[in-house]
Design an enzyme around this catalytic site. Structure first.
Site, mmCIF file in Angstrom:
data_model
loop_
_atom_site.group_PDB
_atom_site.id
_atom_site.type_symbol
_atom_site.label_atom_id
_atom_site.label_comp_id
_atom_site.label_asym_id
_atom_site.label_seq_id
_atom_site.Cartn_x
_atom_site.Cartn_y
_atom_site.Cartn_z
ATOM 1 N N GLY A 185 7.868 -6.149 18.617
ATOM 2 C CA GLY A 185 8.057 -7.400 17.890
ATOM 3 C C GLY A 185 8.785 -7.130 16.594
ATOM 4 O O GLY A 185 8.795 -5.999 16.091
ATOM 5 N N SER A 243 9.699 -7.601 12.467
ATOM 6 C CA SER A 243 8.865 -7.526 11.276
ATOM 7 C C SER A 243 8.190 -8.883 11.053
ATOM 8 O O SER A 243 8.829 -9.921 11.175
ATOM 9 C CB SER A 243 9.751 -7.162 10.077
ATOM 10 O OG SER A 243 8.959 -6.986 8.950
ATOM 11 N N GLY A 275 3.406 -9.781 13.828
ATOM 12 C CA GLY A 275 1.971 -9.586 14.049
ATOM 13 C C GLY A 275 1.655 -8.321 14.845
ATOM 14 O O GLY A 275 0.534 -8.169 15.328
ATOM 15 N N LYS A 276 2.618 -7.411 14.951
ATOM 16 C CA LYS A 276 2.401 -6.172 15.735
ATOM 17 C C LYS A 276 1.194 -5.384 15.234
ATOM 18 O O LYS A 276 0.348 -4.984 16.004
ATOM 19 C CB LYS A 276 3.610 -5.221 15.588
ATOM 20 C CG LYS A 276 4.903 -5.663 16.158
ATOM 21 C CD LYS A 276 5.928 -4.540 16.082
ATOM 22 C CE LYS A 276 6.317 -4.129 14.665
ATOM 23 N NZ LYS A 276 7.016 -5.162 13.901
ATOM 24 N N SER A 334 11.032 -1.507 18.021
ATOM 25 C CA SER A 334 11.654 -1.235 19.320
ATOM 26 C C SER A 334 12.827 -2.142 19.689
ATOM 27 O O SER A 334 12.657 -3.187 20.309
ATOM 28 C CB SER A 334 10.581 -1.317 20.420
ATOM 29 O OG SER A 334 11.074 -0.782 21.625
#
Lengths: 365, 240
Positions: free
Chosen positions: A7, A9, A12-13, A81
């Protein structure tokens, strides 16, 4: 298993990765949480945020996940990623690799931009920001897409969905009786929330201990024919001392009206127990302070639990909770030392205490 | 203020400053050997290695704090006079001496969880202002937020002067809250934020009018909640 959370920035990773980790870390499997930013730092911040450096970092994380996975350590990796070749590498090289894409609209990312990363990039003050001057293309074939656009996300549900959809199995256990609680008392301070499954773990634990005790009682009874009647003892005290075991037997035999007269003493005993998490054999009559350092007269614990259960049945809702709270803690002690119960009386009354507690808990769960 | 580096102190300090209630002096009880209970291993790692901030926010009350900001950093950012004591025992001689030496009469207290102020420190002619997360005198003791929830009461907070009996000091201000946000952390978010909200409202009133607590038969002292009851409380609350 490697759970790869992708995800941008502010998508909510880290938050979701941590929530998944919180749920899984107490399982019998080994789990670690790997945050992409932390990983960079551990390796000495030798890489910047250019596309080349980002690619190097992504492969480092992949290789590290691969390394941990080979040693049966599961990983939850929160990674920005952006490289599809890297995602392909993961799929081909990491057995049981699961990819989750956190889908969040750019408007919402801007709104959550606490670090003002996007703002600075849009103002032209910083470069190499994914979503502004580096294009973000979502992963081609994630195992799961999570819509995280809500202003008030229900993380509990989200984590449950992730575990269900990815078929993540976890064998939790009830952790509060793993050590002998008389030797290693539990303060219960800041105990962790483990979700709805917790009640099942609790019941399973108690039932397992009940089965153990029942088998032990049968074996003990085959040797001696015990009578478990506790005779009414009125000499539980002298001028100065209260003998706890005898006092509890006395209370155990009282009717409800007579019990009321002893409530103040029981409340002080609860207070003493809550501080030390132990029950001592003798207390002074005036202030109910311990007069003996002996706390391993094991019959006292189930008797205390059973007496509190009598009080529970006649209390108002507020007081019920105080009694039940202590019953649960006393029964945790009993459950933590079932193998130390070797006298048939101790075993018999422990069975009674756990059965009574489970009956009360039936009103709630 | 007398405080240690915990979530409650961070919430107090950051919000008091935001509301222009600047402490005249801070006694900071530090113990580097103590691990803060509110930080999970991961939180600690992330705090250490990144510049990430941790905003703990309660939208219903429009109040928040940054969990990552150490109280010393806040103190230094605002040039607040402070003294650092390398002992987190509130009844230690160092703390007692420091309390005795300060000029102010009123001290906002935010010490380590479950600490009880003993006779000596209470005899130093200071008034310790404490926010108890329970409606007094009905909810005395520990983890009363959970018990209030279980008994279907609103969350209550009481500002009191600390005295020897647990939560028995005179009440200065009380407030009730009905929180509708679900899935929130009670220990590290709700508890510090309802306390600081109440403290700020009390300061805004600006009048100190201690009211003796009326003990009635209804009063109950609660002890640290067992995990089974804690789960029951959280699940009931989230399903409401």
């Amino acid at each position: 298993m490697v759970i790869w959370l992708i995800g941008m920035s502010a998508s909510g990773k880290t938050t979701i990765g941590k929530k998944i980790f919180e749920k899984l870390k107490d399982s019998n499997e080994k789990w670690v949480f790997l945050d992409g930013d932390v990983f960079r730092n551990i390796l000495g911040e030798d890489l910047g945020h250019s596309i080349e450096d980002r690619r190097k970092n992504a492969y480092r994380i992949s290789k590290f996940c691969e390394f941990l996975n080979l040693q049966n350590i599961n990983v939850i990796a929160s990674v920005l990623s952006i490289f599809h070749d890297n995602q392909k590498y993961n799929k081909e090289n990491i057995p049981d690799y699961k990819e989750i894409f956190l889908d969040v609209k750019f408007d919402n990312l801007l709104r959550r931009d606490n670090k003002e990363l996007y703002k600075k990039a849009l103002d032209g003050n910083i470069k190499n920001v994914v979503g502004v001057d580096i294009k973000f293309v979502p992963p081609f074939s994630p195992d799961l897409i999570i819509d995280n656009n809500s202003e008030n996300p229900d993380y509990q549900k989200m984590v449950q969905k992730i575990c269900d959809d990815l078929n993540i199995k976890f064998n939790n256990s009830y952790i509060y009786t793993e050590k002998n609680l008389l030797n290693f008392p539990n303060t219960y301070q800041y105990s962790k929330y483990q979700g709805k499954d917790f009640f099942e773990l609790f019941k399973k634990n108690r039932k397992k201990n009940l089965d153990f005790l029942k088998i032990r009682l049968e074996k003990l009874n085959s040797k001696r024919n015990d009578n478990f009647e506790l005779n009414n003892i009125n000499n539980y005290k002298n001028d100065k001392e209260l003998n706890l075991k005898e006092y509890l037997i006395y209370l155990y035999n009282l009717n409800n009206n007579e019990l009321k007269n002893q409530k103040k003493t029981i409340e002080v005993l609860i207070k003493r127990f809550e501080v030390s998490k132990k029950l001592f054999t003798k207390y002074d009559l005036k202030n109910i302070k311990k007069l003996s350092s002996k706390f391993n007269e094991l019959l006292i614990y189930p008797l205390f639990s059973l007496v509190l259960q009598k009080y529970y049945n006649n209390a108002n809702n507020q007081q019920k909770l105080v009694f039940l709270n202590t019953i649960l803690k006393v029964n945790d002690i009993i459950s933590s030392m079932v193998s130390d119960l070797i006298f048939s009386e101790e075993v018999y009354y422990s069975i009674e205490a756990i059965n009574g507690e489970l009956k009360i808990m039936g009103e709630y769960i | 203020m007398l405080l240690t580096n915990n979530n409650r102190s961070k919430a107090y300090l950051q919000n008091l400053i935001n509301n222009n209630f600047m402490p005249s002096k801070i006694i900071f009880m530090n113990n580097n050997h103590t691990t803060l209970v509110e930080h999970t291993e991961n939180d600690k790692l992330i705090s250490k290695y990144t510049n990430q901030i941790f905003i703990r926010k309660l939208d219903d009350l429009d109040i928040s704090f940054d969990e990552k900001e150490h109280v010393l950093k806040t103190i230094q950012n605002y040039n607040i006079e402070f003294v650092e004591i390398n002992n987190s025992d509130v009844n230690s001689q160092e703390v007692v001496d420091e309390v005795a030496s300060i000029k102010d009469e009123y001290i906002v207290y935010s010490g380590p969880s479950s600490s009880i102020l003993k006779k000596e420190i209470l005899s130093k002619k200071k008034k310790f202002i404490h926010v108890h997360p329970g409606w007094l005198p009905k909810f005395r003791g520990s983890t009363t937020i959970y018990y209030s929830m279980l008994l279907k009461y609103k969350i209550g907070c009481s500002v009191i002067f600390l005295e020897e009996g647990i939560d028995k000091g005179p009440v200065l201000h009380k407030q009730e809250y009905k929180i509708s946000e679900k899935g929130i952390d009670f220990d590290y978010l709700l508890d510090p934020l309802v306390r600081v909200k109440t403290l700020i409202e009390f300061f805004k009133i600006g009048v100190i009018k201690p009211m003796k607590q009326n003990d009635d038969q209804d009063e109950t002292t609660f002890y640290i909640i067992h995990p089974v009851l804690k789960h029951l409380s959280i699940i009931n609350y989230n399903n409401e």
